[in-house]
Design a protein around this motif. Structure first.
Motif, PDB file in Angstrom:
ATOM      1  N   UNK A   7       0.872  -1.174   0.000  1.00  0.00           N
ATOM      2  CA  UNK A   7       0.000   0.000   0.000  1.00  0.00           C
ATOM      3  C   UNK A   7       0.909   1.223   0.000  1.00  0.00           C
ATOM      4  N   UNK A   8       0.539   2.237  -0.763  1.00  0.00           N
ATOM      5  CA  UNK A   8       1.333   3.468  -0.793  1.00  0.00           C
ATOM      6  C   UNK A   8       0.506   4.593  -0.180  1.00  0.00           C
ATOM      7  N   UNK A   9       1.170   5.645   0.301  1.00  0.00           N
ATOM      8  CA  UNK A   9       0.436   6.742   0.944  1.00  0.00           C
ATOM      9  C   UNK A   9      -0.630   7.333   0.008  1.00  0.00           C
ATOM     10  N   UNK A  10      -1.781   7.719   0.575  1.00  0.00           N
ATOM     11  CA  UNK A  10      -2.859   8.265  -0.243  1.00  0.00           C
ATOM     12  C   UNK A  10      -2.420   9.547  -0.948  1.00  0.00           C
ATOM     13  N   UNK A  11      -2.822   9.651  -2.205  1.00  0.00           N
ATOM     14  CA  UNK A  11      -2.515  10.832  -2.994  1.00  0.00           C
ATOM     15  C   UNK A  11      -3.506  10.878  -4.147  1.00  0.00           C
ATOM     16  N   UNK A  12      -4.567  11.693  -4.027  1.00  0.00           N
ATOM     17  CA  UNK A  12      -5.610  11.716  -5.058  1.00  0.00           C
ATOM     18  C   UNK A  12      -5.099  12.120  -6.431  1.00  0.00           C
ATOM     19  N   UNK A  13      -3.989  12.850  -6.495  1.00  0.00           N
ATOM     20  CA  UNK A  13      -3.495  13.304  -7.795  1.00  0.00           C
ATOM     21  C   UNK A  13      -2.510  12.323  -8.435  1.00  0.00           C
ATOM     22  N   UNK A  14      -2.146  11.281  -7.722  1.00  0.00           N
ATOM     23  CA  UNK A  14      -1.195  10.303  -8.247  1.00  0.00           C
ATOM     24  C   UNK A  14      -1.834   9.506  -9.376  1.00  0.00           C
ATOM     25  N   UNK A  52      -8.384  -3.369   2.999  1.00  0.00           N
ATOM     26  CA  UNK A  52      -8.355  -2.265   2.045  1.00  0.00           C
ATOM     27  C   UNK A  52      -9.597  -1.399   2.152  1.00  0.00           C
ATOM     28  N   UNK A  53      -9.411  -0.115   1.889  1.00  0.00           N
ATOM     29  CA  UNK A  53     -10.500   0.853   1.903  1.00  0.00           C
ATOM     30  C   UNK A  53     -10.658   1.430   0.497  1.00  0.00           C
ATOM     31  N   UNK A  54     -11.842   1.929   0.218  1.00  0.00           N
ATOM     32  CA  UNK A  54     -12.102   2.609  -1.039  1.00  0.00           C
ATOM     33  C   UNK A  54     -11.103   3.754  -1.202  1.00  0.00           C
ATOM     34  N   UNK A  55     -10.418   3.799  -2.328  1.00  0.00           N
ATOM     35  CA  UNK A  55      -9.446   4.864  -2.585  1.00  0.00           C
ATOM     36  C   UNK A  55      -8.012   4.507  -2.255  1.00  0.00           C
ATOM     37  N   UNK A  56      -7.774   3.369  -1.587  1.00  0.00           N
ATOM     38  CA  UNK A  56      -6.401   2.971  -1.283  1.00  0.00           C
ATOM     39  C   UNK A  56      -5.595   2.793  -2.564  1.00  0.00           C
ATOM     40  N   UNK A  57      -4.309   3.101  -2.471  1.00  0.00           N
ATOM     41  CA  UNK A  57      -3.393   2.902  -3.591  1.00  0.00           C
ATOM     42  C   UNK A  57      -2.509   1.702  -3.307  1.00  0.00           C
ATOM     43  N   UNK A  58      -2.387   0.837  -4.306  1.00  0.00           N
ATOM     44  CA  UNK A  58      -1.520  -0.332  -4.191  1.00  0.00           C
ATOM     45  C   UNK A  58      -0.475  -0.257  -5.288  1.00  0.00           C
ATOM     46  N   UNK A  59       0.667  -0.871  -5.013  1.00  0.00           N
ATOM     47  CA  UNK A  59       1.761  -0.823  -5.973  1.00  0.00           C
ATOM     48  C   UNK A  59       2.398  -2.201  -6.081  1.00  0.00           C
ATOM     49  N   UNK A  60       2.900  -2.492  -7.268  1.00  0.00           N
ATOM     50  CA  UNK A  60       3.606  -3.754  -7.477  1.00  0.00           C
ATOM     51  C   UNK A  60       5.100  -3.519  -7.311  1.00  0.00           C
ATOM     52  N   UNK A  61       5.816  -4.593  -7.158  1.00  0.00           N
ATOM     53  CA  UNK A  61       7.275  -4.523  -7.133  1.00  0.00           C
ATOM     54  C   UNK A  61       7.749  -4.326  -8.569  1.00  0.00           C
ATOM     55  N   UNK A  62       8.835  -3.597  -8.756  1.00  0.00           N
ATOM     56  CA  UNK A  62       9.344  -3.334 -10.100  1.00  0.00           C
ATOM     57  C   UNK A  62      10.156  -4.507 -10.651  1.00  0.00           C
TER      58      UNK A  62
END
Length: 150
Positions: A7-14, A52-62
């Motif tokens: 999970x990554x920090x919330x950021x609506x503009x990301x 998880x919550x609505x709006x959460x950001x998830x990221x994969x490993x590169x």
């Protein structure tokens, strides 16, 4: 297959690569295999106990992916639910008591209760004299005292 691991920090503009619509139940699983609307298979491999919550950001490993990491925004998927309205706060509280006695995941607000569609629970609430409306809406059940969905 896309594996989302953090999970990554919330950021609506990301910017995100896509939205991943999950039901209330699916949002409680830290390990889940699901097909995204684009047909891509997504695997959640999050720390145990993640909800998880609505709006959460998830990221994969590169590592091992052709274009680097992917970012995905979680969205609450509409699902069959029943919404209870009452004439008085006491009537709503009484319904919450009876539904809670059955360990039903329950969305609680000052003006309504919402639970997953269930004919038996609908009959119970109607026997209490309350109105029940059926719909397909995002469902946000109260988190249990120990951080779980029920």
């Amino acid at each position: 297959m896309l594996t989302l691991t953090r999970r990554v920090p919330p950021n609506p503009s990301l910017e995100v690569d896509f939205l991943l619509a999950l039901s209330a139940e699916e949002r409680t699983h830290s390990r889940l295999r699901i097909e995204a609307p684009e047909g891509q298979v997504v695997l959640l491999a999050l720390p145990r106990g993640t909800v998880l919550q609505d709006g959460d950001l998830l990221e994969s490993e590169a590592e091992g992916e052709t274009r680097g990491s992917y970012r995905v925004r979680v969205a609450a998927k509409p699902e069959p639910v029943m919404t209870v309205h009452a004439a008085t706060p006491l009537d709503l509280l009484r319904a919450a008591y009876h539904l809670g006695n059955r360990h039903v995941p329950l969305e609680i607000t000052p003006t309504y209760l919402r639970f997953s569609a269930d004919a038996v629970l609908k009959a119970l609430v109607e026997q209490l004299g309350l109105q029940v409306q059926e719909a397909s809406l995002p469902f946000y059940p109260e988190m249990g005292a120990y951080g779980h969905g029920h």
